[in-house]
Design an enzyme around this catalytic site. Sequence first.
Site, PDB file in Angstrom:
ATOM      1  N   VAL A  87      15.854  20.432  14.486  1.00 21.62           N
ATOM      2  CA  VAL A  87      14.985  19.427  13.874  1.00 21.62           C
ATOM      3  C   VAL A  87      14.068  20.112  12.878  1.00 21.62           C
ATOM      4  O   VAL A  87      13.414  21.103  13.218  1.00 21.62           O
ATOM      5  CB  VAL A  87      14.157  18.670  14.940  1.00 21.62           C
ATOM      6  CG1 VAL A  87      13.291  17.601  14.277  1.00 21.62           C
ATOM      7  CG2 VAL A  87      15.063  18.037  15.983  1.00 21.62           C
ATOM      8  N   MET A  92      21.742  20.276  20.953  1.00 20.62           N
ATOM      9  CA  MET A  92      22.842  19.796  20.129  1.00 20.62           C
ATOM     10  C   MET A  92      22.598  20.030  18.644  1.00 20.62           C
ATOM     11  O   MET A  92      23.462  19.767  17.826  1.00 20.62           O
ATOM     12  CB  MET A  92      23.049  18.293  20.380  1.00 20.62           C
ATOM     13  CG  MET A  92      21.915  17.399  19.914  1.00 20.62           C
ATOM     14  SD  MET A  92      22.220  15.658  20.199  1.00 20.62           S
ATOM     15  CE  MET A  92      22.275  15.598  21.976  1.00 20.62           C
ATOM     16  N   LYS A  98      16.987  15.675  11.713  1.00 20.66           N
ATOM     17  CA  LYS A  98      17.717  16.253  12.836  1.00 20.66           C
ATOM     18  C   LYS A  98      19.149  16.529  12.398  1.00 20.66           C
ATOM     19  O   LYS A  98      19.901  15.603  12.061  1.00 20.66           O
ATOM     20  CB  LYS A  98      17.704  15.313  14.041  1.00 20.66           C
ATOM     21  CG  LYS A  98      18.326  15.933  15.281  1.00 20.66           C
ATOM     22  CD  LYS A  98      17.909  15.174  16.533  1.00 20.66           C
ATOM     23  CE  LYS A  98      18.209  15.983  17.776  1.00 20.66           C
ATOM     24  NZ  LYS A  98      17.622  15.391  18.978  1.00 20.66           N
ATOM     25  N   ASP A 150      20.180   9.878  28.209  1.00 17.99           N
ATOM     26  CA  ASP A 150      19.580  11.214  28.345  1.00 17.99           C
ATOM     27  C   ASP A 150      18.061  11.116  28.447  1.00 17.99           C
ATOM     28  O   ASP A 150      17.320  11.798  27.736  1.00 17.99           O
ATOM     29  CB  ASP A 150      19.980  12.098  27.170  1.00 17.99           C
ATOM     30  CG  ASP A 150      19.780  13.586  27.471  1.00 17.99           C
ATOM     31  OD1 ASP A 150      19.645  13.942  28.659  1.00 17.99           O
ATOM     32  OD2 ASP A 150      19.750  14.384  26.518  1.00 17.99           O
TER      33      ASP A 150
END
Length: 504
Positions: free
Chosen positions: A4, A1, A19, A119
């Site tokens: 980092v 997604m 991030k 997740d």
Amino acid sequence: MGQVWEAQDESLGRRVAVKVISLLAGGGSHGTEARARFLREARITARLQHPNIVTVHDLGETDTGDSRAPFLVMELVRGEGLDAKLRGGVVTLPDAARWGAQICDALAEAHDSGITHRDIKPSNILVMPSGALKVLDFGIARAADPYATADRLTQTGFIVGTPPYMAPEQARGFPEARSDLYALGCLLFELITGQLPFQAPDTVGYLAAHLTQAPPTPSSVSTGIPAAWDRLVLTLLNKEPDKRYQNAATLSQALRQLDRAYVPTTAGRSRVPSQVESRAALLGRLATAMRAAHDVGAAHLADALSRTQRVPRQLDRASGPASPAPEAALSRTMPGTASLAEDITQRRTRALKPEPLKHRPAPEDDPGAKPGPAPRRSAVRIATAVTALVCLLTVPVIPFATAQAVDTGEITSDEGTVQMALFGVMAAVLAIGVLLMLARNTAGRWLIVAGGIGLALQAVNATLFFNWIGLALQQVLPLAAIAAALSAVLALLSSSGSERQRPR
């Protein structure tokens, strides 16, 4: 997604992790709304403060016009992901239990705050050099869903989560707190067997398996897995959330019980060689040794004390040659001890001759005699032995505190091993000292001094630094420290008194 980056916080002078959620980059009203919702969700998750959760320091948006993207500034964690550990192929049952319990601690903190992770997977778990875990990205999967609305998390065409670890109800679009426990069950299955509970070629296959297929037992995939592990993992992988563990705290307790009950084995792909034993097994052996020392001391204490009181009277009343010594009988059953038994018998015979014997009559034999120092020395010896036994009964809390300190990351596993070894040595020295002292061997006093000082220092250290053992055990630590120190002091007094009053 997203990406980092490692960065430098110029205000506080520290390294951080930034991030950038590139999934939500872009212009237009839809992108602006999605970023605003992400930042609202991120502020909620940033409230989580727990040793096993990565801390969020700050959040914001990049200022690049149409390419604006939200970002999080987080604690920079130096560690190794569980996905890398799995690729190494060596994960022990104690490690799996200990890591699973720490993940549960993090989940319990989040669930109590109304936050689900959604997740849980190996790449979201970092193992630090100390052995402690950090769970990443709490709530980020939900916050980063570009299709989410105010009243519904997921719309058709977008799935929040990772399919190989996704609970059936989450696949249907209705996740809850126990969905995280299902994902943890998949993770534990992978840790102890080396493979996932379901195998599929694509996302649809994984979702269909989670919804319809019964999971295999871990022991059918990898040998050497106890039945208790089978029960725990299959409970987590139940299709119905109500039939799983009710909360993460209950699961954490069950995993810690598995860690304590573990017996090393060499079977299975994910097993470690038998010579590498878990900390729980080491603690079990130490506790067994301590109980044996306590039983021996308690069994011989009364008999040794009664013999101590009888010796002066037997010496005073002896007027003839000594009876055959037990050493002589021993020599008949143990070859090579005849000369030693004869020498001991001769020495005893000479000692029992009334003329050269210089011994003060005991008070019960001579009513007019003043009490001598022998009763005082005997009282000190008794007090020393009793105090040392009390110490041996209370100091097992020290290795338990050490184990908890390792689990919480206060000390490293290597430091914990050193502490365990020192405790074992000091406890053995003290136990041997008590037995020798009861046998009237002067070396026992010095062993009690050494063992008492060492255990007192370890107990004080545990009192100062190990704060994760509960209030009940924290009450025992000061008692252990006092008993250890007092036994050392009494042994010194007994030793100095005997040296001053030794007959010339």
